[in-house]
Design an enzyme around this catalytic site. Structure first.
Site, PDB file in Angstrom:
ATOM      1  CE  LYS A 197       3.771  -7.269 -14.022  1.00  0.00           C
ATOM      2  NZ  LYS A 197       2.805  -8.305 -14.407  1.00  0.00           N
ATOM      3  CG  HIS A 246      -1.868  -1.150   1.272  1.00  0.00           C
ATOM      4  ND1 HIS A 246      -1.658  -2.256   2.057  1.00  0.00           N
ATOM      5  CD2 HIS A 246      -3.022  -1.376   0.600  1.00  0.00           C
ATOM      6  CE1 HIS A 246      -2.662  -3.120   1.886  1.00  0.00           C
ATOM      7  NE2 HIS A 246      -3.491  -2.605   1.004  1.00  0.00           N
ATOM      8  CG  HIS A 247       4.520   1.694  -2.361  1.00  0.00           C
ATOM      9  ND1 HIS A 247       4.051   0.521  -2.893  1.00  0.00           N
ATOM     10  CD2 HIS A 247       5.040   2.389  -3.402  1.00  0.00           C
ATOM     11  CE1 HIS A 247       4.287   0.499  -4.198  1.00  0.00           C
ATOM     12  NE2 HIS A 247       4.891   1.627  -4.529  1.00  0.00           N
ATOM     13  NE  ARG A 248       3.931   6.120  -6.118  1.00  0.00           N
ATOM     14  CZ  ARG A 248       4.382   7.234  -5.526  1.00  0.00           C
ATOM     15  NH1 ARG A 248       3.634   7.896  -4.672  1.00  0.00           N
ATOM     16  NH2 ARG A 248       5.589   7.675  -5.809  1.00  0.00           N
ATOM     17  CE  LYS A 263      -5.748  -0.935 -12.786  1.00  0.00           C
ATOM     18  NZ  LYS A 263      -6.481  -2.193 -12.766  1.00  0.00           N
ATOM     19  CG  ASP A 295       8.008   5.937 -13.280  1.00  0.00           C
ATOM     20  OD1 ASP A 295       8.344   5.640 -12.119  1.00  0.00           O
ATOM     21  OD2 ASP A 295       8.827   6.281 -14.159  1.00  0.00           O
ATOM     22  CB  SER A 308      -5.105  -1.003 -16.229  1.00  0.00           C
ATOM     23  OG  SER A 308      -5.737  -2.179 -16.685  1.00  0.00           O
ATOM     24  CE  LYS A 327      -2.640 -11.337 -11.487  1.00  0.00           C
ATOM     25  NZ  LYS A 327      -1.997 -10.516 -12.527  1.00  0.00           N
TER      26      LYS A 327
HETATM   27  P1  NAD Z   1      -5.597 -16.065 -21.428  1.00  0.00           P
HETATM   28  O1  NAD Z   1      -6.475 -16.877 -20.574  1.00  0.00           O
HETATM   29  O2  NAD Z   1      -6.220 -15.075 -22.350  1.00  0.00           O
HETATM   30  O3  NAD Z   1      -4.657 -17.001 -22.331  1.00  0.00           O
HETATM   31  C1  NAD Z   1      -3.810 -17.993 -21.860  1.00  0.00           C
HETATM   32  C2  NAD Z   1      -3.664 -19.034 -22.956  1.00  0.00           C
HETATM   33  O4  NAD Z   1      -2.645 -19.984 -22.598  1.00  0.00           O
HETATM   34  C3  NAD Z   1      -4.954 -19.839 -23.179  1.00  0.00           C
HETATM   35  O5  NAD Z   1      -5.284 -19.800 -24.556  1.00  0.00           O
HETATM   36  C4  NAD Z   1      -4.598 -21.240 -22.704  1.00  0.00           C
HETATM   37  O6  NAD Z   1      -5.288 -22.258 -23.387  1.00  0.00           O
HETATM   38  C5  NAD Z   1      -3.102 -21.280 -22.995  1.00  0.00           C
HETATM   39  N1  NAD Z   1      -2.363 -22.306 -22.254  1.00  0.00           N
HETATM   40  C6  NAD Z   1      -2.570 -22.783 -21.001  1.00  0.00           C
HETATM   41  N2  NAD Z   1      -1.657 -23.722 -20.681  1.00  0.00           N
HETATM   42  C7  NAD Z   1      -0.847 -23.845 -21.761  1.00  0.00           C
HETATM   43  C8  NAD Z   1       0.285 -24.649 -22.067  1.00  0.00           C
HETATM   44  N3  NAD Z   1       0.789 -25.514 -21.182  1.00  0.00           N
HETATM   45  N4  NAD Z   1       0.881 -24.506 -23.278  1.00  0.00           N
HETATM   46  C9  NAD Z   1       0.405 -23.640 -24.186  1.00  0.00           C
HETATM   47  N5  NAD Z   1      -0.675 -22.847 -23.963  1.00  0.00           N
HETATM   48  C10 NAD Z   1      -1.290 -22.952 -22.767  1.00  0.00           C
HETATM   49  O7  NAD Z   1      -4.572 -15.364 -20.426  1.00  0.00           O
HETATM   50  P2  NAD Z   1      -3.713 -14.038 -20.688  1.00  0.00           P
HETATM   51  O8  NAD Z   1      -4.479 -12.899 -20.171  1.00  0.00           O
HETATM   52  O9  NAD Z   1      -3.203 -14.039 -22.085  1.00  0.00           O
HETATM   53  O10 NAD Z   1      -2.503 -14.290 -19.659  1.00  0.00           O
HETATM   54  C11 NAD Z   1      -1.375 -15.068 -20.007  1.00  0.00           C
HETATM   55  C12 NAD Z   1      -0.223 -14.714 -19.084  1.00  0.00           C
HETATM   56  O11 NAD Z   1       0.067 -13.313 -19.186  1.00  0.00           O
HETATM   57  C13 NAD Z   1      -0.490 -14.974 -17.590  1.00  0.00           C
HETATM   58  O12 NAD Z   1       0.718 -15.336 -16.975  1.00  0.00           O
HETATM   59  C14 NAD Z   1      -0.925 -13.611 -17.093  1.00  0.00           C
HETATM   60  O13 NAD Z   1      -0.723 -13.460 -15.703  1.00  0.00           O
HETATM   61  C15 NAD Z   1      -0.008 -12.721 -17.895  1.00  0.00           C
HETATM   62  N6  NAD Z   1      -0.457 -11.333 -18.008  1.00  0.00           N
HETATM   63  C16 NAD Z   1      -1.679 -11.030 -18.525  1.00  0.00           C
HETATM   64  C17 NAD Z   1      -2.062  -9.700 -18.643  1.00  0.00           C
HETATM   65  C18 NAD Z   1      -3.372  -9.289 -19.278  1.00  0.00           C
HETATM   66  O14 NAD Z   1      -3.572  -8.085 -19.486  1.00  0.00           O
HETATM   67  N7  NAD Z   1      -4.251 -10.197 -19.638  1.00  0.00           N
HETATM   68  C19 NAD Z   1      -1.210  -8.685 -18.194  1.00  0.00           C
HETATM   69  C20 NAD Z   1       0.046  -9.024 -17.683  1.00  0.00           C
HETATM   70  C21 NAD Z   1       0.401 -10.358 -17.599  1.00  0.00           C
END
Ligand code: NAD
Length: 472
Positions: free
Chosen positions: A96, A66-68, A72, A101, A364, A108
């Protein structure tokens, strides 16, 4: 989800990385401890009606720092969700946000469900109930904690969250800013859906533009012609692959849960997605070689490997066999601590998650600002800007006696729309942050990009605490 059966858990892994960077600082131990711990964790169990009976759903929301405020972070729906994973992901969010910034603390959320086993109505019921639980404990709100999409969730779930929240707080003028990643019709911002993938692309392009770094890897400068494999064709993976392909990369490999495909001459990402829609699988895509089991795709020949699915994908078992020279972490935590050591020893450049996938939270942040100000980016200034450009062009034409061709004139005169401003803000953010991290990599004893990124984050979070006077 534990990262590796024998190794440290996901949260422990994040803290190992943190400790490595912390060792390069001389902050008081108490301050380092405060930054590292997860401030609050809310574990929730609630029932839903299903198949004529009841089912108990387990869910979490962790607020790491909660430093800010607000804090999110995304909400994840997956059968593998557990408290350790949510704490780890919340911690990554803190670092992140600091790196790019974005003035938020990290959080989460997660719900332990396999979305494929639930109907849309059941998913809606779960999402609305989860939101109500967050409201009850004051774990959501524009100035408190602002969720967003993550693995297994998207704009649809964010719209349900917003709708539930506004039903509890009728007339709250900032209600729209209680969640980001909403559909544009529900207060979302243009460009949010593809923001994480676009950010990965901007970051990777900057990485590949550093001549000396590329030379050290035996690669040429720039993204063009680089052979890329992407794991996971979801939101982040699809957009990353698409933007990289548009920039001239060869997408030689793609993988999904059911298997991987490989084509040395390159795959067309949209054609693969279309094929997947029709056949429910990417396997057997015409002209490509199938790879099973799916995780072997990670070991196929390429220059850049982009894990974009889940954590713990690069392990001590497959790290020695990875052929990529660059591992670009689009997913959160795809590399275990053991794998990282092996890859670094082999001279592989790892572009860390806490920098590379920060595009999602950056946009976001833009959405949150839009919601609080109740005005679309570009609305106020666009026409004025266009009129100014018109006047300038006319003056140039008058002075030179030459006129601009109509097409060129249109391009120069056009004022910025919301999408232009969002994408340009994202590009600026990813480039600036990379150079800050790069400088720490090159000019401190950080030794690798991840430690440099953690150091960048740690310094910024520590500065906030020190400015508050909590740690004299
Ligand atoms: P998503 O659910 O849209 O897509 C994930 C995809 O990975 C799915 O299509 C799923 O079937 C596939 N998958 C699962 N296991 C697999 C495997 N073993 N091999 C190959 N494919 C596999 O999720 P997303 O939002 O794209 O998130 C993916 C990663 O990115 C996560 O680690 C998430 O925390 C990270 N991330 C997402 C966001 C965002 O804005 N959505 C932001 C930052 C980080």
């Amino acid at each position: 989800m534990a990262m590796a059966q024998s190794g440290p858990s996901f949260f422990e892994t994040v803290n190992l990385y943190f400790d490595k960077a912390a060792a390069l600082t001389d902050y008081p131990q108490g301050l380092l401890d405060q930054i590292k711990v997860c401030n609050s964790v809310y574990a929730i169990q609630f029932p839903i009606r299903r198949n004529g009976g009841y089912e108990v759903i387990s869910a979490w929301r962790a607020q790491h720092s909660h430093h800010r405020v607000p804090v999110k972070g995304g909400i994840r729906y997956a059968s593998t969700v557990d408290e350790d994973e949510i704490k780890a992901l919340a911690a990554l969010m803190t670092y992140k946000c600091a790196i790019v910034d974005v003035p938020f603390g990290g959080a989460k959320g997660g719900v332990r469900i396999d979305t494929k086993k639930y109907t849309v109505q059941e998913l809606e019921q779960i999402t609305r109930r989860y939101t109500a639980e967050l409201i009850k404990k004051n774990f959501i709100g524009a100035g408190i904690d602002v969720p967003a999409p993550d693995y297994g969730t998207g704009p649809r779930e964010m719209a349900w969250i917003y709708d539930t929240y506004s039903a509890f707080y009728p007339g709250a003028i900032d209600a729209m800013a209680c969640v980001t990643g909403k559909p544009v019709t529900q207060g979302g911002v243009r460009g949010r859906v593809e923001a994480t993938g676009r950010g990965v692309f901007f970051g990777l392009r900057e990485v590949c533009n550093q001549v000396d770094d590329m030379k050290a890897l035996g690669l040429s400068r720039g993204l063009e012609g680089k052979r890329v494999i992407v794991q996971g064709l979801g939101n982040v993976g699809y957009h990353t692959a698409k933007f990289c392909q548009e920039a001239g990369c060869l997408i030689v490999g793609l993988s999904e849960r059911e298997g991987g495909i490989y084509r040395a001459e390159g795959l067309d990402v949209d054609a693969v997605v279309q094929f997947q829609k029709e056949t429910k699988s990417i396997v057997n895509f015409p002209g490509a070689r199938n790879i099973t089991p799916t995780n072997l795709t990670l070991e196929a020949d390429c220059d850049i490997l982009i894990p974009a699915a889940l954590e713990g994908q690069l392990t001590r078992d497959n790290a020695p066999k990875i052929r990529a020279r660059i591992v670009a972490e689009a997913a959160n935590g795809p590399t275990t601590a053991e794998a990282e050591k092996i890859l670094l020893d082999r001279g592989v450049l790892i572009v860390p998650d806490i920098y590379l996938n920060a595009g999602g939270v950056t946009v976001s942040y833009f959405e949150w600002i839009k919601n609080l100000s109740h005005v679309r980016f570009g609305r106020v200034g666009k026409r004025f800007e266009e009129a100014s450009f018109e006047r300038m062009l006319s003056a140039i034409e008058k002075a030179t006696g030459r006129s601009f061709p109509p097409e060129e004139r249109l391009k120069i005169v056009r004022g910025a729309d919301e999408i232009d401003l969002v994408n340009s803000g994202l590009e600026e953010t990813m480039i600036t942050a990379y150079h800050q991290v790069h400088e720490l990599w090159k000019f401190t004893r950080a030794g690798d990009l991840r430690t440099a990124a953690f150091l960048s984050a740690l310094r910024k979070v520590a500065a906030t605490y020190l400015e508050l006077g909590i740690f004299p």
